[in-house]
Design a protein around this motif. Structure first.
Motif, PDB file in Angstrom:
ATOM      1  N   ALA A   9    -111.573  24.057-155.978  1.00  0.00           N
ATOM      2  CA  ALA A   9    -113.131  23.391-156.970  1.00  0.00           C
ATOM      3  C   ALA A   9    -112.501  22.392-157.235  1.00  0.00           C
ATOM      4  O   ALA A   9    -113.095  21.486-157.366  1.00  0.00           O
ATOM      5  N   PHE A  10    -111.172  21.549-157.815  1.00  0.00           N
ATOM      6  CA  PHE A  10    -110.727  20.825-158.060  1.00  0.00           C
ATOM      7  C   PHE A  10    -111.441  19.380-156.693  1.00  0.00           C
ATOM      8  O   PHE A  10    -111.741  18.113-156.973  1.00  0.00           O
ATOM      9  N   TYR A  11    -110.896  19.555-155.755  1.00  0.00           N
ATOM     10  CA  TYR A  11    -111.190  18.940-154.539  1.00  0.00           C
ATOM     11  C   TYR A  11    -112.648  18.551-153.940  1.00  0.00           C
ATOM     12  O   TYR A  11    -112.774  17.965-154.148  1.00  0.00           O
ATOM     13  N   ARG A  16    -113.692  10.122-173.108  1.00  0.00           N
ATOM     14  CA  ARG A  16    -114.457  11.207-171.743  1.00  0.00           C
ATOM     15  C   ARG A  16    -113.715  10.267-170.629  1.00  0.00           C
ATOM     16  O   ARG A  16    -114.189   9.162-170.464  1.00  0.00           O
ATOM     17  N   PHE A  17    -113.428  10.147-170.000  1.00  0.00           N
ATOM     18  CA  PHE A  17    -112.343  10.347-168.889  1.00  0.00           C
ATOM     19  C   PHE A  17    -113.031  11.030-167.356  1.00  0.00           C
ATOM     20  O   PHE A  17    -112.408  12.022-167.503  1.00  0.00           O
ATOM     21  N   ASP A  18    -113.076  10.326-166.004  1.00  0.00           N
ATOM     22  CA  ASP A  18    -112.771  11.344-164.696  1.00  0.00           C
ATOM     23  C   ASP A  18    -111.438  10.967-164.248  1.00  0.00           C
ATOM     24  O   ASP A  18    -110.589  10.508-164.096  1.00  0.00           O
ATOM     25  N   THR A  19    -111.107  12.753-163.875  1.00  0.00           N
ATOM     26  CA  THR A  19    -109.406  12.668-163.885  1.00  0.00           C
ATOM     27  C   THR A  19    -109.406  12.661-161.890  1.00  0.00           C
ATOM     28  O   THR A  19    -108.829  12.815-161.346  1.00  0.00           O
ATOM     29  N   ARG A  20    -110.878  13.274-161.537  1.00  0.00           N
ATOM     30  CA  ARG A  20    -110.581  13.254-160.048  1.00  0.00           C
ATOM     31  C   ARG A  20    -110.665  12.007-159.145  1.00  0.00           C
ATOM     32  O   ARG A  20    -109.866  12.015-158.039  1.00  0.00           O
ATOM     33  N   ALA A  21    -111.047  11.291-160.115  1.00  0.00           N
ATOM     34  CA  ALA A  21    -110.791   9.591-158.996  1.00  0.00           C
ATOM     35  C   ALA A  21    -109.395   9.517-158.939  1.00  0.00           C
ATOM     36  O   ALA A  21    -108.980   8.873-158.328  1.00  0.00           O
ATOM     37  N   ALA A  22    -108.363   9.603-160.209  1.00  0.00           N
ATOM     38  CA  ALA A  22    -107.346   9.074-160.361  1.00  0.00           C
ATOM     39  C   ALA A  22    -106.032   9.872-159.101  1.00  0.00           C
ATOM     40  O   ALA A  22    -105.475   9.638-159.005  1.00  0.00           O
ATOM     41  N   VAL A  23    -106.883  11.271-158.787  1.00  0.00           N
ATOM     42  CA  VAL A  23    -106.407  12.535-158.265  1.00  0.00           C
ATOM     43  C   VAL A  23    -106.118  11.432-156.316  1.00  0.00           C
ATOM     44  O   VAL A  23    -106.767  12.292-155.757  1.00  0.00           O
ATOM     45  N   ILE A  49     -95.854  26.280-159.420  1.00  0.00           N
ATOM     46  CA  ILE A  49     -95.476  25.076-158.873  1.00  0.00           C
ATOM     47  C   ILE A  49     -97.183  24.456-158.271  1.00  0.00           C
ATOM     48  O   ILE A  49     -96.435  24.266-157.666  1.00  0.00           O
ATOM     49  N   LEU A  50     -97.352  23.878-158.893  1.00  0.00           N
ATOM     50  CA  LEU A  50     -98.278  22.104-158.733  1.00  0.00           C
ATOM     51  C   LEU A  50     -97.352  20.979-158.658  1.00  0.00           C
ATOM     52  O   LEU A  50     -96.649  20.054-159.205  1.00  0.00           O
ATOM     53  N   ARG A  51     -97.942  20.519-157.021  1.00  0.00           N
ATOM     54  CA  ARG A  51     -97.657  19.074-157.129  1.00  0.00           C
ATOM     55  C   ARG A  51     -98.249  17.814-157.197  1.00  0.00           C
ATOM     56  O   ARG A  51     -99.314  18.672-156.634  1.00  0.00           O
ATOM     57  N   MET A  52     -98.684  16.863-157.293  1.00  0.00           N
ATOM     58  CA  MET A  52     -99.778  15.978-157.296  1.00  0.00           C
ATOM     59  C   MET A  52     -99.258  14.634-157.688  1.00  0.00           C
ATOM     60  O   MET A  52     -98.396  13.992-158.044  1.00  0.00           O
ATOM     61  N   VAL A  53    -100.226  13.218-157.064  1.00  0.00           N
ATOM     62  CA  VAL A  53     -99.881  11.622-157.183  1.00  0.00           C
ATOM     63  C   VAL A  53    -100.839  11.204-157.441  1.00  0.00           C
ATOM     64  O   VAL A  53    -101.726  11.908-157.037  1.00  0.00           O
ATOM     65  N   VAL A  54    -100.466  11.116-158.771  1.00  0.00           N
ATOM     66  CA  VAL A  54    -102.058  10.165-159.012  1.00  0.00           C
ATOM     67  C   VAL A  54    -101.590   8.567-159.790  1.00  0.00           C
ATOM     68  O   VAL A  54    -101.149   8.516-160.228  1.00  0.00           O
ATOM     69  N   ARG A  55    -102.769   8.651-159.841  1.00  0.00           N
ATOM     70  CA  ARG A  55    -102.944   7.103-159.559  1.00  0.00           C
ATOM     71  C   ARG A  55    -103.239   6.642-161.225  1.00  0.00           C
ATOM     72  O   ARG A  55    -103.939   7.079-162.350  1.00  0.00           O
ATOM     73  N   HIS A  56    -102.706   5.363-161.445  1.00  0.00           N
ATOM     74  CA  HIS A  56    -102.140   4.717-162.875  1.00  0.00           C
ATOM     75  C   HIS A  56    -103.415   3.862-162.803  1.00  0.00           C
ATOM     76  O   HIS A  56    -103.531   2.784-162.357  1.00  0.00           O
ATOM     77  N   THR A  63    -105.938  20.331-167.314  1.00  0.00           N
ATOM     78  CA  THR A  63    -107.478  20.714-168.650  1.00  0.00           C
ATOM     79  C   THR A  63    -108.466  20.414-167.119  1.00  0.00           C
ATOM     80  O   THR A  63    -109.367  20.769-167.753  1.00  0.00           O
ATOM     81  N   GLY A  64    -108.503  19.526-166.177  1.00  0.00           N
ATOM     82  CA  GLY A  64    -109.330  19.710-165.427  1.00  0.00           C
ATOM     83  C   GLY A  64    -109.829  21.289-164.050  1.00  0.00           C
ATOM     84  O   GLY A  64    -111.149  21.345-163.943  1.00  0.00           O
ATOM     85  N   LEU A  65    -108.571  21.290-164.234  1.00  0.00           N
ATOM     86  CA  LEU A  65    -108.392  22.550-163.130  1.00  0.00           C
ATOM     87  C   LEU A  65    -109.221  23.608-163.867  1.00  0.00           C
ATOM     88  O   LEU A  65    -110.168  24.557-163.438  1.00  0.00           O
ATOM     89  N   ARG A  66    -109.350  23.946-165.938  1.00  0.00           N
ATOM     90  CA  ARG A  66    -109.760  24.919-166.460  1.00  0.00           C
ATOM     91  C   ARG A  66    -111.239  24.340-166.328  1.00  0.00           C
ATOM     92  O   ARG A  66    -112.076  25.239-166.140  1.00  0.00           O
ATOM     93  N   HIS A  67    -112.053  23.389-166.298  1.00  0.00           N
ATOM     94  CA  HIS A  67    -112.978  23.522-166.232  1.00  0.00           C
ATOM     95  C   HIS A  67    -114.069  23.336-165.050  1.00  0.00           C
ATOM     96  O   HIS A  67    -114.873  23.843-165.045  1.00  0.00           O
ATOM     97  N   VAL A  68    -113.421  23.072-163.730  1.00  0.00           N
ATOM     98  CA  VAL A  68    -113.866  23.313-162.928  1.00  0.00           C
ATOM     99  C   VAL A  68    -113.942  24.691-162.217  1.00  0.00           C
ATOM    100  O   VAL A  68    -114.927  25.670-161.483  1.00  0.00           O
ATOM    101  N   ALA A  69    -112.825  25.679-162.829  1.00  0.00           N
ATOM    102  CA  ALA A  69    -111.926  26.928-162.306  1.00  0.00           C
ATOM    103  C   ALA A  69    -112.335  27.887-162.865  1.00  0.00           C
ATOM    104  O   ALA A  69    -111.360  28.909-162.830  1.00  0.00           O
ATOM    105  N   GLY A  70    -112.114  27.374-164.471  1.00  0.00           N
ATOM    106  CA  GLY A  70    -111.529  28.311-165.244  1.00  0.00           C
ATOM    107  C   GLY A  70    -110.042  29.098-164.808  1.00  0.00           C
ATOM    108  O   GLY A  70    -109.434  29.985-165.714  1.00  0.00           O
TER     109      GLY A  70
END
Length: 263
Positions: free
Chosen positions: A118-120, A137-144, A163-170, A182-189
């Motif tokens: 759902a996040f993707y 407030r800021f967008d997390t999707r674009a940074a992932v 275990i979640l693995r993620m690569v996030v832009r600075h 937190t974004g995963l909670r917003h889009v998928a509970g």
């Protein structure tokens, strides 16, 4: 040391530099301070295997000796992994993204995979967090760049461990792993019952094609390699070649001649 703040780590390093008698350079002015710069420090409560800092020394020193002396003076739980002479400036510009490991307990892998999907699928995933400038407030999707459920999590001894693995832009403001959760909670509970256990695994230049983190010390490690190759090329003996036999030998003279070395 996971719960040591950035100020705690900085203070511990400055004390270790004094105890190890590393000839650190100081700034000028009325209140000189050691020339130590920190880049992309991990937030409090997050462990890290890839923190970077720059030291300006007053005199040349052997990098391995500096590493050993600092390690002997650092508190337990903070290790100096590698020290290299800087080949070029701009270490902060090279740290473009981070790879994170997020351990979550009390959730099922299937629920985590559904939340990741759902996040993707979302174009924007906004979260709100307190910053130095207040609530933002800021967008997390674009940074992932990359986010997945680690396949090894399904074989853990404890049921409900993910275990979640993620690569996030600075980015500015910085998008942290807990912001992504937190974004995963917003889009998928997706709401884990306990706080995530976060560890930074790497940070450095981002390969946009593969989404992987490269070595930020590539320029430093390449310099000695080029020097070694240069020495090898300059000291390598020339391959011997057999002189061609002339069609007719000239008559031998009785006068003394100077011998010339073979090439």
């Amino acid at each position: 040391m996971r719960f040591a703040s950035h100020r705690d780590i900085a203070r511990a390093l400055e004390r270790a530099v004094r105890r190890a008698q590393v000839p650190i350079a100081f700034s000028g002015g009325f209140s000189p301070h050691p020339k130590i710069s920190y880049t992309g420090a991990a937030p409090t409560g997050v462990a890290s295997e890839a923190e970077y800092m720059e030291l300006t020394l007053a005199e040349p020193c052997d990098a391995e000796q500096v590493r050993t002396r600092l390690n002997d003076a650092m508190p337990t739980g903070v290790d100096i992994v590698e020290v290299v002479p800087a080949a070029q400036d701009g270490l902060a510009d090279r740290l473009e993204a981070s790879e994170w490991e997020v351990r979550l307990s009390g959730v099922a892998p299937a629920d985590a995979e559904a939340a990741v999907a759902a996040f993707y699928a979302a174009d924007f995933v906004e979260v709100e967090r307190s910053t130095k400038k207040g609530r933002r407030r800021f967008d997390t999707r674009a940074a992932v760049v990359h986010l997945k459920v680690d396949g090894r999590a399904k074989t853990e001894r404890h049921e409900g461990h993910v275990i979640l693995r993620m690569v996030v832009r600075h980015t500015t403001p910085a998008v942290r792993p807990d912001d992504v959760v937190t974004g995963l909670r917003h889009v998928a509970g997706f709401a884990p019952p306990s706080p995530p256990l976060v560890t930074r695994l790497a940070q450095g230049p981002l390969d946009e094609t593969t989404g992987e983190i490269a070595d930020p010390f590539a320029a430093e490690t390449a310099a000695p390699r080029r020097a070694e190759n240069g020495r090898a090329e300059s000291t390598a003996p020339a391959e011997p070649t057999a002189p061609a036999e002339p069609a007719e030998r000239p008559p031998r003279s009785s006068a003394p001649t100077r011998s010339t070395p073979d090439v």
